[in-house]
Design an enzyme around this catalytic site. Structure first.
Site, PDB file in Angstrom:
ATOM      1  N   ASP A  90      -2.812  -1.622   0.207  1.00 48.57           N
ATOM      2  CA  ASP A  90      -3.479  -2.552   1.109  1.00 48.57           C
ATOM      3  C   ASP A  90      -2.687  -2.617   2.408  1.00 48.57           C
ATOM      4  O   ASP A  90      -1.489  -2.335   2.413  1.00 48.57           O
ATOM      5  CB  ASP A  90      -3.523  -3.971   0.517  1.00 48.57           C
ATOM      6  N   TYR A  92      -0.466  -4.346   5.297  1.00 50.46           N
ATOM      7  CA  TYR A  92       0.505  -5.442   5.284  1.00 50.46           C
ATOM      8  C   TYR A  92      -0.233  -6.741   5.629  1.00 50.46           C
ATOM      9  O   TYR A  92      -1.004  -6.781   6.590  1.00 50.46           O
ATOM     10  CB  TYR A  92       1.605  -5.208   6.311  1.00 50.46           C
ATOM     11  N   PHE A 103       1.536   2.226   5.627  1.00 55.22           N
ATOM     12  CA  PHE A 103       2.991   2.095   5.754  1.00 55.22           C
ATOM     13  C   PHE A 103       3.481   1.950   7.193  1.00 55.22           C
ATOM     14  O   PHE A 103       4.612   1.523   7.419  1.00 55.22           O
ATOM     15  CB  PHE A 103       3.728   3.261   5.070  1.00 55.22           C
ATOM     16  N   HIS A 217       6.382   3.508  -6.268  1.00 54.62           N
ATOM     17  CA  HIS A 217       6.155   2.974  -4.923  1.00 54.62           C
ATOM     18  C   HIS A 217       7.496   2.651  -4.252  1.00 54.62           C
ATOM     19  O   HIS A 217       8.456   2.288  -4.928  1.00 54.62           O
ATOM     20  CB  HIS A 217       5.304   1.707  -5.046  1.00 54.62           C
TER      21      HIS A 217
END
Length: 256
Positions: A90, A92, A103, A217
């Site tokens: 998703d 931030y 990212f 992750h």
């Protein structure tokens, strides 16, 4: 797995007055690169449904991230140019952080999200590239790296709030389109997927056999369980070379 801490929140550009209701009225060809518009034609109706949902959220006073003008930013990069796919989860949820690329954050964001700090740490360990003070990863996209979140929007401050609203259908079609590209003689175009975390690994069946670099992750909750030491950047370049493609230059500009 989402970072909400921030030294300051960045406001949306006041000059950007685009609304989700505006996006819903535009043809695909005005929302994304032409080859993406063609590839995603089959989910156009689903996209309209998601945009209508977001317009309703907006009308109800909820702040949606990223702002409308950046929601489909990943698809501005031509589909034909993609050679690396990095799948996020998703956006931030901190206002000012989400920019429409998984990212990545706005160049002015301080401090950097912790997942991104860990990505930089592994980049230095893998290739000796020192961390940057900014988190703008757009230089990677210019080399054919598609930074695609599985879900493209979120309510500010509420991670995961737009899961199950329809984005997954659209990003499933996008990953399928990337993996399905062929040359005139039927050969697969070079592609390496980077799948960090279980949710990202769920797209692996969509890759039609394209190689994938998988690990936990980079979130602080899981990075120590196998993300650190996984050497994803050198592994991606090796897999690209094996397909006759050029390496990605992972070194980012010192300042964005």
């Amino acid at each position: 797995m989402f970072e909400s801490e921030a030294l300051f929140d960045l406001p949306q550009d006041p000059a950007d007055t685009t609304r989700f209701s505006d996006l819903a009225q535009l043809p695909l060809a005005e929302l994304m690169a032409p080859d993406w518009a063609s590839a995603l034609q089959g989910v156009d109706g689903r996209l309209r449904s998601v945009l209508a949902f977001l317009a309703g959220e907006e009308a109800a006073g909820h702040q949606i991230l990223p702002p409308p003008s950046n929601v489909l930013r990943a698809f501005r990069q031509p589909l034909a140019d993609v050679k690396v796919l990095i799948v996020g989860q998703d956006p931030y949820p901190t206002p000012g952080h989400a920019v429409g690329l998984s990212f990545s954050v706005d160049a002015r964001t301080r401090p950097l999200p912790r997942s991104l700090v860990n990505i930089y740490r592994e980049l230095e360990s893998d290739l000796g590239i020192p961390p940057r003070v900014h988190g703008d990863l757009s230089a990677w996209t210019e080399q054919g790296v598609l930074l695609l979140n599985r879900v493209l929007t979120v309510r500010a401050g509420s991670a995961g709030s737009h899961r199950g609203k329809g984005w997954e259908d659209i990003t499933t079609a996008a990953v399928t389109a990337v993996a399905g590209r062929r040359t005139a003689d039927g050969s697969r175009l070079p592609l390496v997927a980077v799948l960090w975390g279980k949710e990202a690994e769920n797209v692996r069946p969509l890759l039609a056999g394209a190689p994938a670099v998988c690990s936990p992750h980079p979130s602080p909750l899981s990075a120590s369980r196998g993300f650190f030491g996984s050497k994803p950047f050198s592994r991606v370049n090796q897999l690209l070379r094996e397909q006759g493609a050029r390496d990605v230059t992972w070194d980012l500009p010192p300042s964005a």
